[in-house]
Design a protein around this motif. Structure first.
Motif, PDB file in Angstrom:
ATOM      1  N   GLU A  17      56.050  -2.190  46.239  1.00 43.94           N
ATOM      2  CA  GLU A  17      55.443  -2.666  47.486  1.00 43.94           C
ATOM      3  C   GLU A  17      56.132  -2.021  48.685  1.00 43.94           C
ATOM      4  N   GLU A  18      57.444  -1.830  48.581  1.00 41.91           N
ATOM      5  CA  GLU A  18      58.179  -1.130  49.647  1.00 41.91           C
ATOM      6  C   GLU A  18      57.677   0.299  49.787  1.00 41.91           C
ATOM      7  N   TRP A  19      57.499   0.993  48.664  1.00 40.83           N
ATOM      8  CA  TRP A  19      56.996   2.376  48.710  1.00 40.83           C
ATOM      9  C   TRP A  19      55.609   2.428  49.351  1.00 40.83           C
ATOM     10  N   LYS A  20      54.785   1.456  48.988  1.00 44.00           N
ATOM     11  CA  LYS A  20      53.421   1.419  49.532  1.00 44.00           C
ATOM     12  C   LYS A  20      53.442   1.171  51.032  1.00 44.00           C
ATOM     13  N   ASP A  21      54.188   0.162  51.465  1.00 43.26           N
ATOM     14  CA  ASP A  21      54.202  -0.209  52.882  1.00 43.26           C
ATOM     15  C   ASP A  21      54.787   0.896  53.756  1.00 43.26           C
ATOM     16  N   LYS A  22      55.823   1.542  53.272  1.00 39.13           N
ATOM     17  CA  LYS A  22      56.496   2.583  54.070  1.00 39.13           C
ATOM     18  C   LYS A  22      55.884   3.966  53.877  1.00 39.13           C
ATOM     19  N   GLU A  23      54.900   4.079  52.942  1.00 41.81           N
ATOM     20  CA  GLU A  23      54.285   5.377  52.619  1.00 41.81           C
ATOM     21  C   GLU A  23      55.367   6.436  52.399  1.00 41.81           C
ATOM     22  N   VAL A  24      56.256   6.096  51.500  1.00 41.27           N
ATOM     23  CA  VAL A  24      57.441   6.917  51.236  1.00 41.27           C
ATOM     24  C   VAL A  24      57.078   8.339  50.817  1.00 41.27           C
ATOM     25  N   TYR A  25      55.965   8.483  50.068  1.00 40.23           N
ATOM     26  CA  TYR A  25      55.642   9.799  49.502  1.00 40.23           C
ATOM     27  C   TYR A  25      54.504  10.501  50.246  1.00 40.23           C
ATOM     28  N   ARG A  26      54.241  10.074  51.463  1.00 45.22           N
ATOM     29  CA  ARG A  26      53.171  10.669  52.252  1.00 45.22           C
ATOM     30  C   ARG A  26      53.409  12.167  52.424  1.00 45.22           C
ATOM     31  N   PHE A  27      52.345  12.951  52.286  1.00 47.97           N
ATOM     32  CA  PHE A  27      52.478  14.405  52.422  1.00 47.97           C
ATOM     33  C   PHE A  27      52.584  14.780  53.896  1.00 47.97           C
ATOM     34  N   LYS A  28      53.607  15.543  54.201  1.00 48.80           N
ATOM     35  CA  LYS A  28      53.789  16.057  55.567  1.00 48.80           C
ATOM     36  C   LYS A  28      54.022  17.554  55.480  1.00 48.80           C
ATOM     37  N   LYS A  29      53.339  18.292  56.317  1.00 49.29           N
ATOM     38  CA  LYS A  29      53.530  19.746  56.314  1.00 49.29           C
ATOM     39  C   LYS A  29      54.971  20.083  56.665  1.00 49.29           C
ATOM     40  N   SER A  30      55.529  21.055  55.949  1.00 47.48           N
ATOM     41  CA  SER A  30      56.913  21.458  56.183  1.00 47.48           C
ATOM     42  C   SER A  30      57.071  22.907  55.753  1.00 47.48           C
ATOM     43  N   ASP A  31      58.297  23.395  55.865  1.00 43.46           N
ATOM     44  CA  ASP A  31      58.581  24.772  55.441  1.00 43.46           C
ATOM     45  C   ASP A  31      58.805  24.880  53.936  1.00 43.46           C
ATOM     46  N   LYS A  32      58.869  23.734  53.246  1.00 43.11           N
ATOM     47  CA  LYS A  32      59.086  23.764  51.799  1.00 43.11           C
ATOM     48  C   LYS A  32      57.847  24.314  51.097  1.00 43.11           C
ATOM     49  N   PRO A  33      58.037  24.992  49.964  1.00 46.56           N
ATOM     50  CA  PRO A  33      56.862  25.426  49.195  1.00 46.56           C
ATOM     51  C   PRO A  33      56.097  24.202  48.681  1.00 46.56           C
TER      52      PRO A  33
END
Length: 791
Positions: A17-33
């Motif tokens: 529930e913590e992961w869901k509420d905080k959107e821990v794994y949300r995709f964000k554009k970055s310099d990583k491949p």
């Protein structure tokens, strides 16, 4: 120290529930491949079954590992709301048939079904600890997508427009597979075969030139009216005299040629075969090969048409019975016997397939078979044997892909036709079109100037929709810069049963659109079977609902079972509650080990590693190497087995028993540096094991790592071997020594803490003398060439 005495499934809910509420794994554009996973979208109106749960859990392991080795992981959840399963659910829910109500009304019924369908699948995935990028529905990168959303359907239509403009789509009227239950054309890939009980009927034809009677066996007497030729095997001496003559069909008195052809089997029936226009797939291929004009005797509603003469209006099964009756009356019937016949059926409705001629749209594929094989070679398959499934299907392709369907709840084909001159109107790309209910984006026909148009009423095959998933998640067309940078998609994970559909059609279509292979890696999961190896089915009563597993045991035992059982070298996963409960024992063991180590602080100040510490740290080093290599090849099975064995048989059973006296150092028999060495090694091993297992059991490893090291293990770096160690003894040798000493004490009725007056040990154990003496209560230690104990 860890607060809870034991791990429980109740702790899991707090975490996911913590992961869901905080959107821990949300995709964000970055310099990583970017590492992208083209996840298979499950249907929303059916609960997640244990096979899906297993597949998605393994996908989550892939995602979590890639994140730990530095990738920006694109791992979206799609929900499939298109096509026949939704329509069939609506028909069942409201007790109607698609053709009994208006299109508008039927689509409303489908929407009601979809509204009533809870997002049970998404909830199950959350409970399984699966870290999709987002739980919110939207059109952003990584957000939950719906296959019936205007945005998704617009892309499907856009791909059609591009393929049309490339000259790869055409319309033709030809014999196709037709499902009477679904009331639509279906592709070869949507057909299954089942052995069904039917009758084999021997009936009498006559030879025109000689008046000779010949007997032909058939399972389809109702199709005598469509017979185009009688054949026999070229090697069959019984019938060589008939070659070139003419047969007269019974009842219908139609004249057809008799020819030698290798398709006839001498051992089957009488050796003579009646080739009908569309009795089965071999008939269709034969008519094409021989350039015969087919006669279609079955209507789209499954009744016989005017070509069937006195059988017109009857259902196929009724027509078969009446034809046999007529043959008997005319003394043209010889015998009948029951046989098991390999029958093509629809994979969805399970109705027997008929073959009728209808105008459909086709996407060219036959001419690209060589290119498809090259694309198969470009992709890395895990396991490699799975590649052959795709290659075999490519070899079997003999006609172009019929992509149009006569259904309602699917993506519409974006075409209109001028009512005056039949000119085809193709709209511009950029939005979702519904030609059956809206006007075309032009005022007048560009060819004749007329202003009345008819919208196309057909929809796309569901696989034409599903084959855009990697394009959609990589933002093909909508964000070309992102697509070009991150294409091809890193991974297509899926089941083996849809290699011939989802994988094949995706690779084909996306190649025709982009000129490139759309996937780097392909991971094929196998079937989930019960403990005895039987396929799970309701009729067998052996189905395991993952929700029941989650309610009883929680996610972590199931996830560890997935890794332990997930050996791609095998064909199937054996599933039982007992096996999953067995995995749960390792979860408990790891928690207990972590709780013990949490009693001790990390080493503070100078530390000195003993040979015992170096030994266990080197054992962990070997696990790091094995896990890294395995995980990179989507093999979580081998590392999981070895880590499990290490926890139970090496770390807990031997190292902890030998090191705990030094870690406590209550008697001050060890220096502060030696004690710190024990603390350093304990925490090093635990920290590494937690990171190695983080992709596998993410909930428990998250809780332990967070409480002990105040970090999110899932955003920590995957372990690397920083330093190698050499010691004079092996794991087997130290295990054997401990076991011999414990056995000797047990035989004497002593506790394991009982004293040993004197022990002669092998010379190789000299460097861990103090740890051994403290652990086993040895008062005096000597070294020689064999073990001797004096009590």
């Amino acid at each position: 120290m860890l607060k809870e005495k034991r791990w429980s499934k109740e702790i899991e809910k707090e975490i996911y529930e913590e992961w869901k509420d905080k959107e821990v794994y949300r995709f964000k554009k970055s310099d990583k491949p970017v590492y992208s996973i083209d996840t298979p979208p499950p249907y929303v109106n059916t609960p997640v079954h244990v096979g899906q749960a297993t597949t998605y859990v393994l996908m989550d392991m892939f995602a979590r590992f890639r994140r730990m080795i530095g990738y920006n992981v694109l791992f979206p959840l799609g929900l499939d709301r298109n096509g026949l399963p939704i329509e069939m659910a609506a028909e069942q829910r409201f007790n109607i048939k698609l053709n009994e109500v208006s299109r508008e009304e039927f689509i409303k019924k489908c929407n009601i079904v979809l509204e009533e369908s809870s997002l049970a699948s998404a909830e199950s995935f959350l409970r399984l600890g699966i870290g999709f990028n987002s739980s919110k529905i939207g059109t952003g990168i990584g957000e939950v997508y719906l296959t019936d959303s205007p945005d998704y359907r617009a892309l499907t239509q856009e791909t059609f427009i591009d393929l049309w403009n490339k000259g790869l789509i055409y319309q033709d009227e030809r014999i196709n597979n037709y499902c009477p239950g679904c009331r639509t054309t279906i592709a070869d890939a949507e057909i299954e075969y089942e052995d069904l009980l039917t009758t084999f009927n021997d009936i009498i034809f006559k030879v025109k030139e000689t008046g000779e009677e010949i007997i032909i066996g058939t399972t389809r007497p109702e199709l005598v009216c469509t017979c185009g030729m009688v054949i026999f095997n070229p090697e069959d001496e019984r019938y060589k005299h008939l070659d070139g003559k003419t047969a007269i069909t019974p009842i219908f008195n139609k004249e057809v040629p008799i020819r030698a052809h290798p398709m006839a089997e001498m051992e089957k029936g009488t050796g003579l075969v009646m080739m009908c226009s569309a009795g089965d797939t071999s008939d269709i291929r034969f008519f094409r090969e021989m350039n015969l004009q087919p006669t279609i005797a079955i209507n789209a509603d499954g009744t016989m048409n005017e070509h069937a003469g006195f059988l017109k209006g009857l259902k196929v099964a009724e027509a078969r019975e009446k034809m046999v009756q007529k043959l008997r009356e005319e003394n043209l019937f010889v015998r009948q016997k029951k046989i098991m016949h390999r029958t093509p059926i629809c994979e969805r409705s399970k109705d027997a397939i008929e073959f009728i001629a209808m105008p459909e749209f086709y996407l060219k594929q036959v001419e690209f078979k060589d290119e498809m094989k090259e694309l198969a070679d470009q992709m890395s398959f895990f396991a490699l044997e799975s590649k052959q499934i795709l290659v075999n299907w490519i070899d079997s392709v003999s006609i172009d892909w019929p992509i149009s369907r006569r259904r309602y709840y699917a993506t519409e084909i974006p075409l209109w036709y001028c009512k005056n001159c039949s000119e085809v109107i193709l709209p511009p790309k950029g939005r979702y079109y519904q030609p059956w209910r809206e006007k075309p984006p032009i005022k007048r026909c560009p060819k004749c100037g007329a202003n009345e148009f008819k919208g196309e009423e057909r929809v796309f095959d569901t696989w034409f929709d599903s084959s855009i998933t990697p394009l959609y998640i990589l933002k093909y067309s909508s964000d070309n810069k992102f697509f070009e940078k991150n294409s091809p998609c890193s991974l297509r994970p899926q089941g083996k049963e849809i290699v011939r559909t989802w994988l094949y059609y995706t690779v084909l279509k996306d190649y025709l659109l982009t000129g490139k292979c759309i996937f780097k890696d392909v991971w094929i999961n196998f079937h989930i079977v019960d403990e005895e190896g039987h396929k799970m089915s309701k009729s067998r009563g052996n189905v395991i609902d993952p929700r029941d597993i989650l309610d009883k045991l929680g996610a972590e035992p199931f996830r560890l079972w997935c890794a332990i059982e997930g050996n791609l070298a095998k064909t199937d996963f054996r599933c039982s509650l007992e096996r999953i409960e067995g995995a749960g024992k390792t979860i408990t063991k790891l928690w207990n080990v972590a709780r013990f180590i949490s009693m001790f602080p990390k080493a503070d100040g100078k530390f000195e590693l003993t040979a015992l510490d170096k030994w266990i740290m080197q054992e962990v080093n070997e696990l790091i190497k094995i896990a890294r290599k395995g995980y990179e090849e989507y093999n979580f099975h081998t590392p999981a087995i070895l880590i499990k064995h290490f926890i139970w048989e090496t770390f807990a059973s031997h190292y902890l028993e030998l090191v705990k006296n030094r870690a406590y150092n209550g008697e001050k028999n060890f220096s502060k540096a030696e004690q710190n060495g024990a603390l350093y090694a304990l925490h090093y091993c635990l920290e590494v094991i937690l990171r190695l297992l983080a992709p596998v059991i993410p909930l428990m490893t998250y809780r332990i790592y967070k409480e002990l090291y105040n970090k999110d293990v899932h955003f920590s770096e995957f372990p690397k071997v920083e330093r190698e160690f050499e010691v004079s003894f092996s794991t087997n040798e130290i295990s054997e020594l401990n076991s011999q000493i414990w056995k000797a004490k047990k035989e004497r009725g002593m506790s394991l803490k009982g004293e040993i007056k004197e022990a002669e040990l092998l010379e190789k154990f000299k460097e861990i003398e103090k740890d051994l003496a403290e652990a086993h209560g040895i008062k005096k230690v000597k070294f020689g060439d064999r073990l001797k104990l004096i009590f």
